[in-house]
Write a protein that holds these residues in place. Structure first.
Motif, PDB file in Angstrom:
ATOM      1  N   ASN A   1     -18.343  -3.958 -17.360  1.00 54.25           N
ATOM      2  CA  ASN A   1     -18.402  -4.655 -18.510  1.00 54.25           C
ATOM      3  C   ASN A   1     -20.034  -4.814 -18.799  1.00 54.25           C
ATOM      4  O   ASN A   1     -20.424  -4.554 -19.731  1.00 54.25           O
ATOM      5  CB  ASN A   1     -18.067  -6.234 -18.226  1.00 54.25           C
ATOM      6  CG  ASN A   1     -16.588  -6.451 -18.494  1.00 54.25           C
ATOM      7  OD1 ASN A   1     -16.101  -7.248 -17.755  1.00 54.25           O
ATOM      8  ND2 ASN A   1     -15.857  -5.588 -19.307  1.00 54.25           N
ATOM      9  N   LEU A   2     -20.716  -4.897 -17.562  1.00 56.61           N
ATOM     10  CA  LEU A   2     -22.083  -4.761 -17.451  1.00 56.61           C
ATOM     11  C   LEU A   2     -22.578  -3.570 -17.960  1.00 56.61           C
ATOM     12  O   LEU A   2     -23.507  -3.458 -18.742  1.00 56.61           O
ATOM     13  CB  LEU A   2     -22.623  -5.110 -15.884  1.00 56.61           C
ATOM     14  CG  LEU A   2     -23.055  -6.591 -15.588  1.00 56.61           C
ATOM     15  CD1 LEU A   2     -24.323  -6.781 -16.167  1.00 56.61           C
ATOM     16  CD2 LEU A   2     -22.039  -7.506 -15.814  1.00 56.61           C
ATOM     17  N   PHE A   3     -22.027  -2.384 -17.572  1.00 52.30           N
ATOM     18  CA  PHE A   3     -22.591  -1.156 -17.675  1.00 52.30           C
ATOM     19  C   PHE A   3     -22.494  -0.814 -19.313  1.00 52.30           C
ATOM     20  O   PHE A   3     -23.393  -0.340 -20.050  1.00 52.30           O
ATOM     21  CB  PHE A   3     -21.499  -0.056 -17.128  1.00 52.30           C
ATOM     22  CG  PHE A   3     -21.861   1.440 -17.387  1.00 52.30           C
ATOM     23  CD1 PHE A   3     -23.106   1.771 -16.923  1.00 52.30           C
ATOM     24  CD2 PHE A   3     -20.927   2.011 -18.207  1.00 52.30           C
ATOM     25  CE1 PHE A   3     -23.537   3.228 -17.184  1.00 52.30           C
ATOM     26  CE2 PHE A   3     -21.266   3.481 -18.390  1.00 52.30           C
ATOM     27  CZ  PHE A   3     -22.540   4.228 -17.979  1.00 52.30           C
ATOM     28  N   HIS A   4     -21.442  -1.200 -19.994  1.00 54.72           N
ATOM     29  CA  HIS A   4     -21.206  -1.011 -21.419  1.00 54.72           C
ATOM     30  C   HIS A   4     -21.873  -2.137 -21.993  1.00 54.72           C
ATOM     31  O   HIS A   4     -22.459  -2.042 -23.214  1.00 54.72           O
ATOM     32  CB  HIS A   4     -19.751  -1.058 -21.690  1.00 54.72           C
ATOM     33  CG  HIS A   4     -19.086   0.280 -21.402  1.00 54.72           C
ATOM     34  ND1 HIS A   4     -19.476   1.341 -21.976  1.00 54.72           N
ATOM     35  CD2 HIS A   4     -18.160   0.406 -20.553  1.00 54.72           C
ATOM     36  CE1 HIS A   4     -18.788   2.252 -21.253  1.00 54.72           C
ATOM     37  NE2 HIS A   4     -17.733   1.799 -20.421  1.00 54.72           N
ATOM     38  N   GLY A   5     -22.038  -3.443 -21.788  1.00 58.60           N
ATOM     39  CA  GLY A   5     -22.568  -4.481 -22.356  1.00 58.60           C
ATOM     40  C   GLY A   5     -23.983  -4.663 -22.397  1.00 58.60           C
ATOM     41  O   GLY A   5     -24.668  -5.504 -23.084  1.00 58.60           O
ATOM     42  N   THR A   6     -24.554  -4.166 -21.508  1.00 61.80           N
ATOM     43  CA  THR A   6     -26.335  -4.287 -21.328  1.00 61.80           C
ATOM     44  C   THR A   6     -26.971  -3.150 -21.919  1.00 61.80           C
ATOM     45  O   THR A   6     -28.078  -3.052 -21.913  1.00 61.80           O
ATOM     46  CB  THR A   6     -26.604  -4.225 -19.843  1.00 61.80           C
ATOM     47  OG1 THR A   6     -26.234  -3.164 -19.126  1.00 61.80           O
ATOM     48  CG2 THR A   6     -26.485  -5.516 -19.079  1.00 61.80           C
ATOM     49  N   GLY A   7     -26.167  -2.009 -22.234  1.00 58.64           N
ATOM     50  CA  GLY A   7     -26.972  -1.058 -23.166  1.00 58.64           C
ATOM     51  C   GLY A   7     -27.651   0.003 -22.266  1.00 58.64           C
ATOM     52  O   GLY A   7     -28.503   0.654 -22.289  1.00 58.64           O
ATOM     53  N   VAL A   8     -26.930   0.360 -20.943  1.00 60.53           N
ATOM     54  CA  VAL A   8     -27.474   1.240 -20.261  1.00 60.53           C
ATOM     55  C   VAL A   8     -27.030   2.758 -20.485  1.00 60.53           C
ATOM     56  O   VAL A   8     -28.065   3.676 -20.553  1.00 60.53           O
ATOM     57  CB  VAL A   8     -26.764   1.301 -18.651  1.00 60.53           C
ATOM     58  CG1 VAL A   8     -27.047   2.439 -17.784  1.00 60.53           C
ATOM     59  CG2 VAL A   8     -26.978  -0.222 -18.067  1.00 60.53           C
ATOM     60  N   LEU A   9     -25.927   3.033 -21.330  1.00 62.33           N
ATOM     61  CA  LEU A   9     -25.976   4.309 -22.147  1.00 62.33           C
ATOM     62  C   LEU A   9     -26.998   4.713 -22.969  1.00 62.33           C
ATOM     63  O   LEU A   9     -27.442   5.658 -22.916  1.00 62.33           O
ATOM     64  CB  LEU A   9     -24.375   4.075 -22.694  1.00 62.33           C
ATOM     65  CG  LEU A   9     -23.292   4.493 -21.818  1.00 62.33           C
ATOM     66  CD1 LEU A   9     -21.785   4.280 -22.641  1.00 62.33           C
ATOM     67  CD2 LEU A   9     -23.322   5.729 -21.189  1.00 62.33           C
ATOM     68  N   PRO A  10     -27.250   3.819 -23.969  1.00 65.90           N
ATOM     69  CA  PRO A  10     -28.326   4.086 -24.882  1.00 65.90           C
ATOM     70  C   PRO A  10     -29.521   4.397 -24.285  1.00 65.90           C
ATOM     71  O   PRO A  10     -30.608   5.010 -24.509  1.00 65.90           O
ATOM     72  CB  PRO A  10     -28.628   2.746 -25.873  1.00 65.90           C
ATOM     73  CG  PRO A  10     -27.336   2.148 -25.750  1.00 65.90           C
ATOM     74  CD  PRO A  10     -26.938   2.551 -24.441  1.00 65.90           C
ATOM     75  N   LEU A  11     -30.019   3.738 -22.947  1.00 63.85           N
ATOM     76  CA  LEU A  11     -31.006   3.784 -22.078  1.00 63.85           C
ATOM     77  C   LEU A  11     -30.897   5.177 -21.548  1.00 63.85           C
ATOM     78  O   LEU A  11     -31.995   5.835 -21.729  1.00 63.85           O
ATOM     79  CB  LEU A  11     -30.868   2.973 -21.096  1.00 63.85           C
ATOM     80  CG  LEU A  11     -32.370   2.318 -20.523  1.00 63.85           C
ATOM     81  CD1 LEU A  11     -33.118   1.566 -21.374  1.00 63.85           C
ATOM     82  CD2 LEU A  11     -31.998   1.676 -19.273  1.00 63.85           C
ATOM     83  N   VAL A  12     -29.906   5.630 -21.321  1.00 66.03           N
ATOM     84  CA  VAL A  12     -29.633   6.910 -20.617  1.00 66.03           C
ATOM     85  C   VAL A  12     -29.978   8.168 -21.586  1.00 66.03           C
ATOM     86  O   VAL A  12     -30.793   9.110 -21.364  1.00 66.03           O
ATOM     87  CB  VAL A  12     -28.609   7.238 -19.838  1.00 66.03           C
ATOM     88  CG1 VAL A  12     -28.269   8.684 -19.275  1.00 66.03           C
ATOM     89  CG2 VAL A  12     -28.386   6.059 -18.561  1.00 66.03           C
ATOM     90  N   GLU A  13     -29.257   7.517 -22.734  1.00 71.45           N
ATOM     91  CA  GLU A  13     -29.483   8.729 -23.857  1.00 71.45           C
ATOM     92  C   GLU A  13     -30.863   8.809 -24.198  1.00 71.45           C
ATOM     93  O   GLU A  13     -31.183   9.946 -24.781  1.00 71.45           O
ATOM     94  CB  GLU A  13     -28.559   8.434 -24.982  1.00 71.45           C
ATOM     95  CG  GLU A  13     -28.413   9.475 -26.025  1.00 71.45           C
ATOM     96  CD  GLU A  13     -27.149   9.170 -27.074  1.00 71.45           C
ATOM     97  OE1 GLU A  13     -26.270   8.848 -26.724  1.00 71.45           O
ATOM     98  OE2 GLU A  13     -27.531   8.606 -28.265  1.00 71.45           O
ATOM     99  N   GLY A  14     -31.581   7.627 -24.552  1.00 74.91           N
ATOM    100  CA  GLY A  14     -33.017   7.783 -24.925  1.00 74.91           C
ATOM    101  C   GLY A  14     -33.869   8.700 -23.889  1.00 74.91           C
ATOM    102  O   GLY A  14     -34.619   9.250 -24.405  1.00 74.91           O
ATOM    103  N   VAL A  15     -33.652   8.645 -22.680  1.00 69.46           N
ATOM    104  CA  VAL A  15     -34.368   9.281 -21.705  1.00 69.46           C
ATOM    105  C   VAL A  15     -34.097  10.760 -21.819  1.00 69.46           C
ATOM    106  O   VAL A  15     -34.968  11.809 -21.773  1.00 69.46           O
ATOM    107  CB  VAL A  15     -34.029   8.995 -20.280  1.00 69.46           C
ATOM    108  CG1 VAL A  15     -34.645   9.914 -19.253  1.00 69.46           C
ATOM    109  CG2 VAL A  15     -34.409   7.608 -20.183  1.00 69.46           C
ATOM    110  N   LEU A  16     -33.107  11.229 -22.262  1.00 65.03           N
ATOM    111  CA  LEU A  16     -32.244  12.644 -22.488  1.00 65.03           C
ATOM    112  C   LEU A  16     -33.089  13.102 -23.934  1.00 65.03           C
ATOM    113  O   LEU A  16     -33.292  14.407 -23.837  1.00 65.03           O
ATOM    114  CB  LEU A  16     -31.096  12.763 -22.427  1.00 65.03           C
ATOM    115  CG  LEU A  16     -30.434  12.656 -21.095  1.00 65.03           C
ATOM    116  CD1 LEU A  16     -28.938  12.776 -21.175  1.00 65.03           C
ATOM    117  CD2 LEU A  16     -30.876  13.535 -20.161  1.00 65.03           C
ATOM    118  N   GLY A  17     -33.544  12.629 -24.658  1.00 70.22           N
ATOM    119  CA  GLY A  17     -33.961  12.751 -26.013  1.00 70.22           C
ATOM    120  C   GLY A  17     -33.120  13.702 -26.751  1.00 70.22           C
ATOM    121  O   GLY A  17     -33.497  14.848 -27.093  1.00 70.22           O
ATOM    122  N   PRO A  18     -31.879  13.277 -27.194  1.00 66.21           N
ATOM    123  CA  PRO A  18     -30.994  14.215 -27.914  1.00 66.21           C
ATOM    124  C   PRO A  18     -31.823  14.785 -29.194  1.00 66.21           C
ATOM    125  O   PRO A  18     -31.308  15.639 -29.710  1.00 66.21           O
ATOM    126  CB  PRO A  18     -29.777  13.148 -28.232  1.00 66.21           C
ATOM    127  CG  PRO A  18     -30.169  12.084 -27.856  1.00 66.21           C
ATOM    128  CD  PRO A  18     -31.312  11.977 -26.917  1.00 66.21           C
TER     129      PRO A  18
END
Ligand SMILES: Nc1ncnc2c1ncn2[C@@H]1O[C@H](COP(=O)(O)OP(=O)(O)OP(=O)(O)O)[C@@H](O)[C@H]1O
Length: 726
Positions: free
Chosen positions: A77-94
């Motif tokens: 819940n925390l992983f999906h609810g806190t925006g960790v995914l967009p954070l990781v994606e942002g670092v990868l710079g798609p």
């Protein structure tokens, strides 16, 4: 209230409530309640902190967060609810470019669930592991293998702007955990450097850490991936450091013994602009590990956490007394035969220390300095968070006081878009972006930051309320009122006013009484308001006083620290000077010694020469004596010969002038004979002189005139003419 503000905030602040321990009886009352969200499909955003029912009359505080996760919320819940995914994606710079820096921080009182949330437990993975998992899997097809890509190490090290010591994971892990494939080999074996590693390998630990046997796999996110830049190739660099007493220490470089004191000391690092990064501060001199797999990254993380615990224990501290930083640098460059320079951004995961109440810290025996520093840094953090949410703007770095301590500098330095000057890359022709169709995206995006505050609703009220005050996006205070005498009186008087019959124009005694009562009630109400206001003022100034006290303590500590630093510096300088003086003295002493030896040699030579001269002189004197003796002997021989001649028969006798001369009868002859003797003497002297000259000329003594004289045999003497003899 805070909804609009939270949208504009640089940090998204989430609150996670810790569930009560399952096997323990709950003795304390829950002091925190979650407000129901307006819509059923929304998550709550507000909580109310109800002070415990003690004698102190305290305000009821209401706090706003981006989202509140209640006790039953899971790691997923925390992983999906806190925006960790967009954070990781942002670092990868798609979308291309360097990507966007990400920051994930946890803050909470000790035991409130920070580690559980960010690092997980033995059975469950935390947000760090989940973020690494999704990151490594998403770039798996585009990541360069550090074990086979020969130029990787050199190119990454050359492009790193932070004067870092870049090292392969294999080498680092071998020094920390030992080489698992070489159990039979000597344990002190230095690890084999990887291709491209130019510096000597670090000394292996004396006691290797234990390799984690199995890492938790739940929650499973194997179906989750994020977008990556299809035109890029990636490499991952891991570094770890902590901020302790406002100083930065590398967690991947173990403490080394001081040369003079033999004490194990860690060298503080600087957060500064470097030659390669003149417009952006970086932690300079860190050790960075190139990791090819998630397992390697997790092992590095474990080693760093171990160092944090060891360093903490060594300095009489526990883990939560420092702010821990785990950095995942995602290096990326254009995938091509002639790849450009490495660019990229970083995901930083921060475990912030919980605040301490100075009074408690003292009674618990913890050093005041640590407590003061933590409180001070968290106070500055609170000020920054408050300021940025109040401003509602992310473009005014000067208004957010983030340069006041290392923690806020590290957390907020990348939170603001660079100025127009800064956004121009210093070496555009070599950078990744020069080949990219969107060069304008270079560092135009400030970092994206998430803060997860953990709180135990059954834990320490004071510590929790302090943390919430520092971290919440917004706060409302309500001062509760005791049902006052005033309102009772007023209620009574109003009721009697409405229902009592009025008689004529005159006021009855009861009316006068009621009027007096009303005035008194109003006065009481006014005074009561005033008291409330004063109480509020008092509580405000009390908290200001506490903050100032914390300030003062930390300044005092800083003064002590500076003094210690200055002393250390002086000592080091003194030692350096002593060493150089000693060196100089040694050189002088050596040259003096050489000069003395040369002088002595010369003296010896002169002395030897003078001894030789004395020897020569004495030898000459000896020769003189010899000659004198020879002379005497010859004289005697002459005398004898003369006598012999005289004693011979007259027929045989030859007339000898000498005989006459020696007889002394004829004075003329006598004079002649005397002259003859003189000439014999002169001849002897000449012989002596020539003997001397022969000696001086180095001829053997055999050829001396003395010897020549000696060689004249009696026979020869007889046959010789007398004149010849004389
Ligand atoms: N959400 C949760 N669900 C289940 N257990 C939890 C949760 N949060 C915390 N715990 C448990 O509570 C205990 C303390 O949590 P944790 O160690 O994470 O606290 P902490 O804030 O990191 O403390 P410290 O600052 O001392 O490291 C642990 O045993 C942990 O497993």
């Amino acid at each position: 209230m805070a909804d609009q503000k939270s949208q504009a905030a640089l940090f998204q602040v989430y609150l996670r409530l810790r569930p009560p321990p399952t096997n323990q009886q709950i003795a304390t009352e829950r002091f925190l309640s979650v407000e129901e969200p307006a819509n059923d499909d929304e998550l709550p955003t507000h909580i109310t902190l109800n002070p415990p029912n003690d004698n102190r009359r305290r305000a009821v505080e209401k706090f706003a967060f981006t989202t509140v996760f209640e006790e039953e919320a899971t790691q997923l819940n925390l992983f999906h609810g806190t925006g960790v995914l967009p954070l990781v994606e942002g670092v990868l710079g798609p979308q291309g470019g360097d990507g966007r820096d990400g920051l994930l921080a946890t803050l909470g009182v000790t035991g409130s669930g920070k580690s559980h949330t960010i690092l997980g437990s033995r059975t469950q993975r935390g947000l760090t592991q989940l973020a690494l998992d999704v990151l490594f899997r998403s770039i798996s097809n585009q990541m360069l293998d550090p074990n086979t890509t020969t130029s990787l190490h050199a190119t990454v090290a050359a492009s790193d702007p932070s004067e870092a010591q870049v090292m392969s994971a294999q080498m680092f892990l071998d020094t920390m955990y030992g080489d698992p494939s070489a159990a039979s080999r000597a344990s002190s074996r230095a690890p084999t450097p990887m291709v491209g590693e130019s510096y000597p390998p670090p000394t292996p630990r004396k006691n290797f850490l234990q390799r984690p046997s199995q890492l938790p796999q739940v929650p499973d996110i194997s179906n989750v991936l994020v977008d990556v830049d299809p035109n890029a190739e990636y490499a991952i660099l891991i570094s770890m450091y902590e901020v302790y007493n406002d100083r930065i220490f590398d967690l991947l470089t173990p403490a080394s013994p001081n040369k003079s004191t033999k004490e194990f000391r860690r060298r503080p690092l600087l957060f500064k602009p470097t030659e390669q990064s003149p417009d952006r501060k970086v932690v300079a001199g860190l050790r960075k590990i190139i990791c090819g797999t998630m397992k390697e990254a997790l092992m590095v993380l474990e080693a760093g956490l171990h160092e944090r615990r060891v360093a903490g224990t060594g300095s009489n501290s526990v883990s939560s007394r420092s702010h821990g930083f785990f950095c995942v640098e995602v290096k990326k460059r254009r995938r091509s035969r002639m790849p450009g320079q490495w660019g990229g951004s970083a995901l930083t995961i921060v475990d912030l220390a919980g605040s301490e109440r100075a009074r408690d810290a003292k009674t618990q025996g913890a050093t005041l300095q640590e407590a003061g520093k933590i409180n001070e840094s968290l106070m500055y953090l609170g000020q920054c968070l408050q300021m940025q949410s109040d401003l509602g703007s992310t473009t005014k770095p000067n208004l957010v006081p983030f340069r006041q301590c290392k923690l806020t500098e590290l957390l907020f330095s990348n939170s603001f878009p660079p100025t127009s000057q800064q956004s121009v890359p210093s070496t555009p022709s070599h950078s990744y972006h020069s080949h990219h169709p969107h060069p304008s995206s270079h560092r135009t995006q400030p970092q994206k930051a998430i803060m997860i505050v953990t709180a135990d609703p059954l834990g320490d009220f004071n510590a929790t309320s302090q943390i919430l005050r520092y971290s919440a996006l917004a706060r409302e205070i309500t001062v509760p009122r005791i049902p006052s005498v005033t309102s009772t009186i007023l209620a009574q008087s109003t009721a009697s006013h409405y229902f009592s019959p009025r008689a004529g124009g005159r006021m009855s005694p009861s009316e006068t009484e009621r009027e007096t009562m009303e005035i008194a009630a109003l006065e009481i109400a006014r005074m009561s308001e005033e008291i409330d206001g004063l109480r509020h003022e008092l509580s405000k100034s009390e908290s200001a006083r506490m903050e100032l006290e914390a300030h003062l303590e930390s300044f005092q500590d800083r003064a002590v620290e500076i003094e210690a630093e200055v002393r250390e510096e002086c000592y080091m300088e003194m030692e350096k000077k002593m060493q150089s003086e000693l060196q100089r003295w040694k050189i002088v002493w050596e040259s003096e010694r050489e000069r003395g030896e040369a002088h002595l040699d010369k003296k010896m030579e002169i002395y030897t020469r003078s001894i030789d001269a004395v020897d020569e002189e004495s030898e000459n004197k000896e020769n003189e004596f010899d000659l004198e003796a020879e002379n005497d002997r010859l004289r005697r021989e002459v005398e004898m010969l003369r006598r012999d001649i005289q004693s011979r028969s007259p027929s045989k006798r030859m007339p000898l002038r000498e005989s006459r001369a020696y007889s002394g009868r004829d004075s003329r002859v006598c004079g002649e004979s005397e002259r003859g003797m003189e000439s014999v003497g002169r001849e002897m002297e000449r012989l002596r002189m020539s003997g001397e000259s022969v000696l001086k000329g180095g001829q053997p003594i055999m050829s001396s005139p003395t010897k020549k004289v000696r060689k004249l045999t009696a026979r020869k003497w007889d046959l010789m003419d007398e004149r010849e003899i004389l």
